[in-house]
Design a protein around this motif. Structure first.
Motif, PDB file in Angstrom:
ATOM      1  N   LYS A 182      59.796  12.027  34.137  1.00 62.41           N
ATOM      2  CA  LYS A 182      58.418  12.240  33.704  1.00 62.41           C
ATOM      3  C   LYS A 182      57.563  12.826  34.827  1.00 62.41           C
ATOM      4  N   GLU A 183      56.855  13.926  34.509  1.00 65.00           N
ATOM      5  CA  GLU A 183      55.932  14.552  35.456  1.00 65.00           C
ATOM      6  C   GLU A 183      54.534  14.529  34.866  1.00 65.00           C
ATOM      7  N   ILE A 184      53.578  14.007  35.629  1.00 62.08           N
ATOM      8  CA  ILE A 184      52.187  13.967  35.220  1.00 62.08           C
ATOM      9  C   ILE A 184      51.424  14.903  36.146  1.00 62.08           C
ATOM     10  N   VAL A 185      50.883  15.984  35.588  1.00 64.70           N
ATOM     11  CA  VAL A 185      50.188  16.995  36.377  1.00 64.70           C
ATOM     12  C   VAL A 185      48.688  16.743  36.268  1.00 64.70           C
ATOM     13  N   LEU A 186      48.051  16.538  37.409  1.00 65.65           N
ATOM     14  CA  LEU A 186      46.634  16.177  37.448  1.00 65.65           C
ATOM     15  C   LEU A 186      45.738  17.335  37.873  1.00 65.65           C
ATOM     16  N   GLY A 187      46.324  18.393  38.342  1.00 66.59           N
ATOM     17  CA  GLY A 187      45.537  19.536  38.781  1.00 66.59           C
ATOM     18  C   GLY A 187      46.470  20.697  39.044  1.00 66.59           C
ATOM     19  N   ASP A 188      45.899  21.831  39.364  1.00 60.75           N
ATOM     20  CA  ASP A 188      46.725  22.963  39.757  1.00 60.75           C
ATOM     21  C   ASP A 188      46.281  23.409  41.146  1.00 60.75           C
ATOM     22  N   PHE A 189      46.920  24.428  41.673  1.00 63.47           N
ATOM     23  CA  PHE A 189      46.650  24.874  43.038  1.00 63.47           C
ATOM     24  C   PHE A 189      45.179  25.209  43.250  1.00 63.47           C
ATOM     25  N   TYR A 190      44.510  25.643  42.208  1.00 64.29           N
ATOM     26  CA  TYR A 190      43.125  26.095  42.338  1.00 64.29           C
ATOM     27  C   TYR A 190      42.112  25.031  41.908  1.00 64.29           C
ATOM     28  N   SER A 191      42.569  23.849  41.551  1.00 66.88           N
ATOM     29  CA  SER A 191      41.645  22.809  41.102  1.00 66.88           C
ATOM     30  C   SER A 191      40.855  22.254  42.289  1.00 66.88           C
ATOM     31  N   SER A 192      39.805  21.549  41.953  1.00 66.05           N
ATOM     32  CA  SER A 192      38.979  20.956  43.005  1.00 66.05           C
ATOM     33  C   SER A 192      39.284  19.471  43.186  1.00 66.05           C
ATOM     34  N   ASN A 193      40.357  18.983  42.591  1.00 65.40           N
ATOM     35  CA  ASN A 193      40.718  17.574  42.739  1.00 65.40           C
ATOM     36  C   ASN A 193      41.086  17.259  44.183  1.00 65.40           C
TER      37      ASN A 193
END
Length: 166
Positions: free
Chosen positions: A96-107
């Protein structure tokens, strides 16, 4: 996991600046003799989770062997990968992979800690859990945007970087 972090710049590894004050207070195991196979995420992550040493690693070998997460999952562990930006690069092919942001997100990376199961959820689950938290970390020239300003400790901060196409 922060695969772009340099072990030599961790105070846990005798770096003279105090870069890991909170980690020092925790009961953790610090892998101080661990090396990446490459300087880019799509090489370094699969290699770190493979059975190959850096000198023997290739993506072709990796694609035809079981990785660490798959081995752990086959041994009755629940395996979850929480990601804040760079992706698992295929390491989670059977977990299971939970993706919370991408490379350009501000997280900020703290979003990882806010997303993992609570103590009560863990206690109610019958399976042991192997959890991977993949940080955005120190990639690229915009590092100054990867942490809240109140965490600026080492000055001066480079914040006028202009990216130019080559």
């Amino acid at each position: 996991m922060g695969e772009s972090a340099r072990a030599k710049n961790f105070s846990l590894n005798s770096y003279e600046r105090e870069t890991n004050p909170l980690l020092k207070t925790q009961n953790i195991f610090n892998f101080d003799n661990f090396y990446s196979c490459g300087t880019i995420t799509n090489i370094s992550i699969p290699c770190m989770f493979s059975s190959y040493e850096r000198k023997n690693y290739s993506l072709n070998k990796y694609d035809h062997t079981e990785n660490l997460l798959e081995t752990i999952a086959k041994n009755n562990f629940k395996v979850e990968w929480y990601d804040n930006g760079m992706g698992s690069q295929g390491v989670t092919r059977n977990v299971k992979e939970i993706v919370l942001g991408d490379f350009y997100s501000s997280n900020y990376d703290e979003v990882l800690l806010k997303s993992i199961p609570t103590r009560q959820q863990l206690e109610n689950d019958k399976n042991d859990l192997f959890l991977v938290l993949h940080q955005r970390g120190s990639h690229g020239p915009d590092y100054n945007n990867r942490y809240p300003k109140e965490f600026q400790k080492f000055l001066p901060v480079c914040n006028n970087v202009t990216l130019k196409a080559i």
